[in-house]
Design an enzyme around this catalytic site. Structure first.
Site, PDB file in Angstrom:
ATOM      1  N   LYS A  96      24.894 -61.260 -43.200  1.00  0.00           N
ATOM      2  CA  LYS A  96      23.689 -60.796 -42.496  1.00  0.00           C
ATOM      3  C   LYS A  96      23.927 -60.769 -40.984  1.00  0.00           C
ATOM      4  O   LYS A  96      24.533 -61.689 -40.423  1.00  0.00           O
ATOM      5  CB  LYS A  96      22.511 -61.708 -42.839  1.00  0.00           C
ATOM      6  CG  LYS A  96      21.187 -61.263 -42.245  1.00  0.00           C
ATOM      7  CD  LYS A  96      20.048 -62.149 -42.705  1.00  0.00           C
ATOM      8  CE  LYS A  96      18.736 -61.775 -42.047  1.00  0.00           C
ATOM      9  NZ  LYS A  96      17.613 -62.626 -42.494  1.00  0.00           N
ATOM     10  N   SER A 171      13.620 -60.326 -43.378  1.00  0.00           N
ATOM     11  CA  SER A 171      14.622 -59.688 -42.549  1.00  0.00           C
ATOM     12  C   SER A 171      15.982 -59.512 -43.223  1.00  0.00           C
ATOM     13  O   SER A 171      16.896 -58.917 -42.661  1.00  0.00           O
ATOM     14  CB  SER A 171      14.804 -60.489 -41.261  1.00  0.00           C
ATOM     15  OG  SER A 171      15.265 -61.807 -41.537  1.00  0.00           O
ATOM     16  N   SER A 195      11.841 -64.311 -45.014  1.00  0.00           N
ATOM     17  CA  SER A 195      12.832 -63.278 -44.715  1.00  0.00           C
ATOM     18  C   SER A 195      13.916 -63.126 -45.768  1.00  0.00           C
ATOM     19  O   SER A 195      14.614 -62.114 -45.797  1.00  0.00           O
ATOM     20  CB  SER A 195      13.494 -63.563 -43.365  1.00  0.00           C
ATOM     21  OG  SER A 195      12.653 -63.183 -42.309  1.00  0.00           O
TER      22      SER A 195
END
Length: 486
Positions: A96, A171, A195
């Site tokens: 990520k 996210s 997220s």
């Protein structure tokens, strides 16, 4: 109404190869047994990315194929020499883009860091590298991870795995879509207020927010106060999450509030309990506005639990939930807002910040020490409230999100079920409860609505009992009438 059929993705995509459909655990085993070479595995996933990623924009900062294949050949050579492989040996993984990766561009989704190449790894990235993972690139994220819609001014938007018109969530949206479309075998995510769990729900995959401190966070400027945001595993199945968590977890002296977990999560999944008690929190007595159809899908998921011996009781905790949300806002601003203030104070950077980042900084600048202490006290009382519930129940269950995946061009829902949302994250309030209590919470898929939009349910366990949460998720997965992914 819950559907027992996984709808076909509305992207025009060819089916994934046999290698790309293998689980991370199966791939790791086949590589170690030399039934598949690392080069074969990496090539298959790179080919899949080349075909699929242009349609969804899940993986960013993809490295040169020749460089990745050189690492694959080195991994094969190490096996040929009899060097003991790590648990992730040869698996191609994209990290990520909120986590630092040594020598690989890390933008945090911000134009401020569009060209930033770190000289160190985040602690959990360091562990994954040492375990033999081959980092092929990054997964897309919103700017500084703010908001549950993955778009930014560096790479653009990531599209939902099932419908190109819809958001991937966030996210960890890039990670969830890359998993769902078989571009990576397993993925990391991070989670402050949902997220990791929200994009897992929006893309029909699994995602575990671990107990506070289980996966050491850092390096960071501040290491004692910022304890709500953390890292965890995402997978197309529970076994893959257990494999990755075993690598990520454990005390690191550089993260003084971190702690050790199980010696192996993967090896103990099969020892799952045959029954248990689940508290269904639902919409918390109508405290939460929830889009029509979500509660019904979750309740269908709970009936699957009933079929395998789990009893469910609907309850509403005796707590001031508005005060708890206020505490969440204050603690987020006191951590994330304060961290972002250095960019706000720099006139060359301020105009590059998204409105949500400025909102967090502005809130942080108004806070007093007394407000932060009061918020932490509220959080502490919430933790005690859940501990009392866990005297009666093994798990708490909640929807993972209050809305289905929405149009990708909508920055965030301004209204849910007729109720106005006053901030960019109020529509994700349902995710704050596990975060504030420091509890492990896993998203499990529960089905699709009539439009084919996926949804998930949170299973929340006792603090530091991550194994029990994984075991419950594995028990549920065994009776799920469709496979995760797209």
């Amino acid at each position: 109404m819950a559907s027992s059929n996984r709808p076909a993705s509305r992207h025009d995509l060819p089916p994934a190869s046999e290698i790309c459909r293998l689980s991370a655990v199966e791939l790791a085993d086949k590589i170690k047994a030399r039934k598949l070479s690392v080069r074969e595995v990496v090539t298959a996933f790179l080919d899949r990315i080349e075909t699929v990623n242009p349609q969804v924009n899940a993986i960013v900062s993809l490295r040169e194929r020749s460089d990745i294949l050189a690492e694959a050949e080195a991994a094969d050579s190490a096996l040929a020499k009899g060097i003991a492989p790590g648990p992730l040996h040869g698996l191609p993984i994209a990290i990520k883009d909120l986590a630092q990766t040594k020598g690989l561009k890390t933008t945090f989704g911000s134009p401020i860091f569009a060209g930033f190449v770190p000289n160190e790894d985040d602690f959990f990235v360091e562990r994954m590298r040492a375990a033999g993972a081959i980092f092929i690139g990054k997964t897309n994220t919103p700017e500084f991870g703010l908001g549950s819609n993955t778009y930014n001014n560096v790479f653009g938007a990531t599209l939902n795995a099932f419908d190109p018109a819809l958001t991937a969530g966030g996210s960890s949206g890039g990670a969830a879509v890359a998993l769902a479309l078989d571009m990576v075998p397993v993925a990391d995510g991070s989670d402050f207020g949902g997220s990791l769990r929200n994009p897992a729900a929006f893309n029909n995959v699994f995602g575990l927010r671990p107990s506070q401190g289980l996966v050491p966070a850092g390096p960071m400027n501040e290491i004692f106060h910022s304890q709500i945001g953390l890292e965890g595993p995402m997978g197309r199945n529970v076994r893959d999450m257990a494999l990755l968590l075993g690598v990520q977890a454990g005390h690191d002296p550089r993260a003084p509030l971190s702690h050790d977990g199980e010696a192996s999560y993967l090896d103990r999944l099969d020892a799952a309990p045959k029954d248990g008690r689940i508290a269904w929190l639902g919409d918390l007595g109508r405290h939460l506005p929830v889009e029509a159809g979500i509660l019904e899908l979750c309740e269908a998921g709970l009936r699957r639990f009933a079929d395998i011996g789990f009893a469910t009781e609907q309850i509403v905790p005796d707590f001031d939930l508005d005060a708890l949300w206020d505490a969440f806002i204050i603690l987020r601003q006191a951590t994330s807002g304060c961290e972002l203030k250095a960019h706000f104070d720099n006139p060359d950077r301020r105009d590059l910040l998204k409105p949500e980042a400025i909102w967090e900084v502005a809130g942080a600048m108004r806070l007093t020490a007394l407000q932060v202490h009061a918020a932490s006290t509220t959080r502490s009382r919430w933790h005690a409230t859940l501990l009392k519930l866990f005297e009666r129940f093994d798990l708490l269950a909640l929807p993972t999100a209050q809305v289905f995946p929405f149009p990708v061009g909508t920055h965030w829902p301004k209204e849910v079920a007729g109720r106005a949302m006053e901030s960019y994250h109020r529509w994700m309030e349902v995710s704050a409860y596990a975060s504030l209590a420091g509890c492990p919470a896993v998203n499990v898929p529960v089905g699709f609505d009539a439009q084919g939009r996926p949804m998930g349910m949170q299973l929340i366990g006792r603090p530091r009992d991550d194994l029990a949460v994984l075991q419950a998720a594995a028990t549920y997965e065994a009776v799920l009438p469709w496979k995760a992914g797209a």
